[in-house]
Structures are given as structure tokens and as C-alpha cells.
Design an enzyme around this catalytic site. Structure first.
Site, PDB file in Angstrom:
ATOM      1  N   THR A  30     117.910  90.069  83.082  1.00  0.00           N
ATOM      2  CA  THR A  30     117.529  89.290  84.270  1.00  0.00           C
ATOM      3  C   THR A  30     116.148  89.658  84.778  1.00  0.00           C
ATOM      4  O   THR A  30     115.405  88.800  85.267  1.00  0.00           O
ATOM      5  CB  THR A  30     118.561  89.528  85.403  1.00  0.00           C
ATOM      6  N   ASP A  73     119.325  88.383  76.485  1.00  0.00           N
ATOM      7  CA  ASP A  73     120.294  88.661  77.534  1.00  0.00           C
ATOM      8  C   ASP A  73     121.135  89.798  76.962  1.00  0.00           C
ATOM      9  O   ASP A  73     121.557  89.735  75.796  1.00  0.00           O
ATOM     10  CB  ASP A  73     121.158  87.421  77.766  1.00  0.00           C
ATOM     11  N   SER A  74     121.389  90.843  77.738  1.00  0.00           N
ATOM     12  CA  SER A  74     122.019  92.027  77.143  1.00  0.00           C
ATOM     13  C   SER A  74     123.462  91.770  76.721  1.00  0.00           C
ATOM     14  O   SER A  74     124.063  92.598  76.046  1.00  0.00           O
ATOM     15  CB  SER A  74     121.926  93.230  78.071  1.00  0.00           C
ATOM     16  N   SER A  75     124.020  90.635  77.089  1.00  0.00           N
ATOM     17  CA  SER A  75     125.352  90.306  76.570  1.00  0.00           C
ATOM     18  C   SER A  75     125.285  90.056  75.064  1.00  0.00           C
ATOM     19  O   SER A  75     126.305  90.044  74.384  1.00  0.00           O
ATOM     20  CB  SER A  75     125.912  89.069  77.278  1.00  0.00           C
ATOM     21  N   THR A 105     121.447  94.152  82.777  1.00  0.00           N
ATOM     22  CA  THR A 105     122.417  95.080  83.374  1.00  0.00           C
ATOM     23  C   THR A 105     123.795  95.000  82.724  1.00  0.00           C
ATOM     24  O   THR A 105     124.549  95.968  82.761  1.00  0.00           O
ATOM     25  CB  THR A 105     122.570  94.810  84.885  1.00  0.00           C
ATOM     26  N   GLN A 294     142.239 104.448  81.747  1.00  0.00           N
ATOM     27  CA  GLN A 294     141.793 103.253  82.474  1.00  0.00           C
ATOM     28  C   GLN A 294     141.329 103.606  83.886  1.00  0.00           C
ATOM     29  O   GLN A 294     140.686 102.796  84.545  1.00  0.00           O
ATOM     30  CB  GLN A 294     142.932 102.237  82.562  1.00  0.00           C
ATOM     31  N   CYS A 295     141.677 104.818  84.355  1.00  0.00           N
ATOM     32  CA  CYS A 295     141.255 105.230  85.708  1.00  0.00           C
ATOM     33  C   CYS A 295     139.770 105.507  85.729  1.00  0.00           C
ATOM     34  O   CYS A 295     139.203 106.010  84.765  1.00  0.00           O
ATOM     35  CB  CYS A 295     141.971 106.520  86.123  1.00  0.00           C
TER      36      CYS A 295
HETATM   37  N1  ASP Z   1     123.091  88.722  81.849  1.00  0.00           N
HETATM   38  C1  ASP Z   1     122.017  89.613  82.246  1.00  0.00           C
HETATM   39  C2  ASP Z   1     121.816  90.646  81.153  1.00  0.00           C
HETATM   40  O1  ASP Z   1     122.563  91.566  81.063  1.00  0.00           O
HETATM   41  C3  ASP Z   1     122.353  90.264  83.544  1.00  0.00           C
HETATM   42  C4  ASP Z   1     121.284  91.191  84.099  1.00  0.00           C
HETATM   43  O2  ASP Z   1     120.337  91.542  83.471  1.00  0.00           O
HETATM   44  O3  ASP Z   1     121.436  91.596  85.267  1.00  0.00           O
HETATM   45  O4  ASP Z   1     120.916  90.517  80.345  1.00  0.00           O
END
Ligand code: ASP
Length: 368
Positions: A30, A73-75, A105, A294-295
């Protein structure tokens, strides 16, 4: 594809000799996105970002920038991207005092953990940062995050002059978090990351307050960058109602070499014979099973309850207080080392990069 050539943003301020040199590696996220014709946020190239932050010139440091060939995009991040970032740090290691990785992020915590393992004997800061609001927007958090990350990457002990943060870490909003302890916990507000089971390494307020006693020690050996990760791994989160078919479908995947088992509480799981039998068979096929809770806080203590009593005997490794992000990347890293099963299991159970705290909280009294 090759990364873009290095761009020097500035050489010195007001004719002064710069105090430090930092390399910024732009990967996307982002922080550098703009709206495309369809009204969706998509990555843009770094030259546009550079123009939007003329204030970088005021810092008394030499800043160079290079960008991954295609900012993402980091996804869309993959282990290949992590290997690429590690190789870039290694290639430029001798010429810079520190590194900032601009990153989305969404998967930043995974990338920071992966880089922590890949960069063995790291003696300089590698600071991940990004933003929740793009740089081009007036309410962006990118400026503050980037400027502070640059300061951290250049930081030295005031008296000794030695490197202050010899770690892969993540700076966001106002906290500096060890790379193997970060978790994204917020998608709409600015404080997106939390340091799990370990206090932040620093806090940014009016001053940057470093918690020096929490940092890893400077290594006594030269940097060693690793080039292998094994992606034949999976995370399996348990839930009440999980069936034998689901469990076996995952554990019997062709080629599977390791599984992070996200269990309940202090590492507990069903005691049903079909459940334990499927785990036993997976172990017999040589699959490494890493038990992670998972905690968000606390730790795995195998054998504390009947519901984890047989895990040690099955050769399931207790992950202690490791996060899932640090566990799955550790599994890729350790399996990628290609060692024998006993050594692999031993490495998985031991603290490699500050991802496991042994014993009691490290610094009582410090806010998490
Ligand atoms: N979808 C974005 C990413 O991870 C979100 C971000 O950067 O905040 O690339």
C-alpha cells in the site's frame, strides 16, 4: 528478472559528510500504491514515490533505493521473493550501514520472519516497514514510518558507536518489533502490528526509545545468507469438528515434508484414536510436525494435559511461544537446509533467531 538499478536519492545534506548510508529495497505494498482506472489500489513504481517524499533529502544519510522488478501487493509474496530480498541484502551488505525493506503489511510479518532465518549472523539492521494509507494520500502513515525506519537502520550506540539494532525487525506506527515476533493484528487502523510474547525492541514517541537489553548480540562471524527454502509445508488449524477426512487429506498430500499444527491452549488436541493414528502415520512418513498454539500469548507445554500427552512420544515438536508466521517460515528454512531427520527436529525445537523465549518473560515491566 533483475531488480531495478540503484538510484541514489541523496549523497549528503548541506555539503556535510553523511553520517550513515542506507539501502531501501522497495517491494510494493500500500505504501507505494495508487488507484488504477478501475478504482482499485495497485502498486506503482518507486520513482513516483521518490518524488512524493522530498523531505528524505533532509536526513543526514546517504539513501539509495532499488526496487523489485515488479512491485507486488504482499498478498502475492512467495518464498522466491524472500530469497530475492535476502540475496539483495547480502550483495550490498558491505556498502551500507543498514537496510529498509518497503513492503505490504498483509504478509510483512511472514517476510520479516523468513529474512530473519535466511540472514544468519546479521550484524546490521534490516527494517521492514510499509503503510496502511498510500504515500500519495494526505493522511498517509508512510512518511513517518519510512523516516523512522531509516533512522533505525542508521542508528548507532551514542557512546560505543556500534550497531544498535543488529536484527531483522519491523517498524510500524510506533513500535519496533523483532522480525520473528511480529503479527498483523489490525487492517483498518494505523497500529497494525503487535509484538507477540516479546517486548518491542524500541518505541517511537517524541524520542526514539531503544530497549538495548532486548536486542540480539552482535554476531562473532560474518553474514551468511541462505539460498534455500522448502515450500512443501502446510499450516493446519484445528477446530472442533475437524474430521478424519480433512486431517488425512492435508497430511497425506503428495510430497508434504512439514506441517505447523495450530493446536488449542497450551498445545492441546483431540485424543480420538483416528486423530492420533493419522499423526503417527504422518510421522512414519517422515513429516515434521511443529505444534504451535492458537493463543496469542502463553506457550506450548506438551504433556501438561492428557490432550497433548502422546505428542512427545510421536516425535511432535513443541513450538514453545513461537508465532505461526515464525513457525511456518522456520519449517521452510530448516527443511531447506536438507539435514537428516534428527538434526532437522532438533533445529526446529531450538531458538534460532529469537523466535522462542526460554523460561520467564525477558524483561518484566516493559510494556508489550
Ligand atoms: N494489500 C496490501 C499489501 O499487503 C496491504 C498493505 O500494504 O497495507 O501489499
Amino acid at each position: 528478472m533483475e531488480p531495478t538499478p540503484l538510484i541514489d536519492i541523496k549523497a549528503s545534506a548541506h555539503g556535510q559528510q553523511p553520517e550513515a548510508s542506507v539501502l531501501v529495497i522497495y517491494t510494493g505494498g500500500t505504501v507505494g500504491m495508487a488507484y488504477n482506472k478501475r478504482g482499485e489500489l495497485a502498486p506503482m513504481r518507486f520513482d513516483q514515490i521518490r518524488k512524493k517524499m522530498p523531505e528524505l533529502r533532509q536526513l543526514n544519510m546517504r539513501i539509495s533505493v532499488l526496487s523489485l522488478p515488479e512491485p507486488i501487493d504482499s498478498s502475492n509474496a512467495t518464498p522466491q521473493n524472500w530469497l530475492q530480498i535476502a540475496a539483495l541484502v547480502a550483495e550490498h551488505y558491505a556498502r551500507y550501514d543498514g537496510f529498509v525493506v518497503l513492503h505490504g503489511t498483509d504478509t510483512m510479518a511472514y517476510s520479516a520472519a523468513a529474512l530473519s532465518y535466511l540472514l544468519e549472523n546479521l550484524g546490521k539492521p534490516v527494517v521492514f516497514t510499509g503503510a496502511q494509507v498510500p504515500l500519495g494520500r494526505i493522511r498517509t502513515d508512510a512518511r513517518r514510518n519510512l523516516v523512522t525506519a531509516l533512522e533505525i537502520a542508521a542508528a548507532r550506540h551514542p557512546r560505543a558507536g556500534t550497531v544498535r539494532v543488529p536484527e531483522v525487525c519491523l517498524f510500524f506506527s510506533d513500535v519496533l518489533i523483532r522480525g520473528t515476533r511480529a503479527k498483523k493484528v489490525e487492517s483498518q487502523h494505523f497500529n497494525a502490528f503487535k509484538s507477540e510474547n516479546y517486548p518491542p525492541l524500541a518505541r517511537a514517541g517524541i524520542e526514539l526509545e531503544y530497549h538495548d537489553h532486548l536486542m540480539r548480540l552482535l554476531p562473532g562471524a560474518p553474514l551468511r545468507a541462505h539460498h534455500q527454502l522448502d515450500d512443501r509445508v502446510v499450516v493446519l488449524k484445528l477446530f472442533p469438528g475437524i474430521t478424519e477426512r480433512v486431517l488425512r487429506t492435508v497430511l497425506e498430500l503428495d510430497d508434504l515434508r512439514g506441517c505447523v499444527l495450530e493446536t488449542y491452549g497450551s498445545g492441546n488436541a483431540p485424543t480420538a484414536p483416528w486423530f492420533l493414528q493419522a499423526l503417527r502415520e504422518a510421522r512414519e512418513r517422515g513429516i515434521q510436525l511443529l505444534n504451535v498454539s492458537q493463543c496469542e500469548e502463553g506457550r506450548v507445554i506438551q504433556g501438561q494435559y492428557e490432550t497433548s500427552a502422546s505428542f512427545a512420544e510421536l516425535g511432535i515438536i513443541g513450538g514453545e511461544d513461537i508465532t505461526t508466521e515464525a513457525a511456518i517460515t522456520k519449517l521452510m528454512f530448516v527443511l531447506g537446509l536438507g539435514r537428516d531427520a534428527v538434526t532437522t527436529a532438533r533445529l526446529l525445537g531450538q531458538d534460532l533467531r529469537g523466535e522462542i523465549s526460554l523460561g520467564q518473560p525477558v524483561a518484566p515491566g516493559i510494556r508489550f
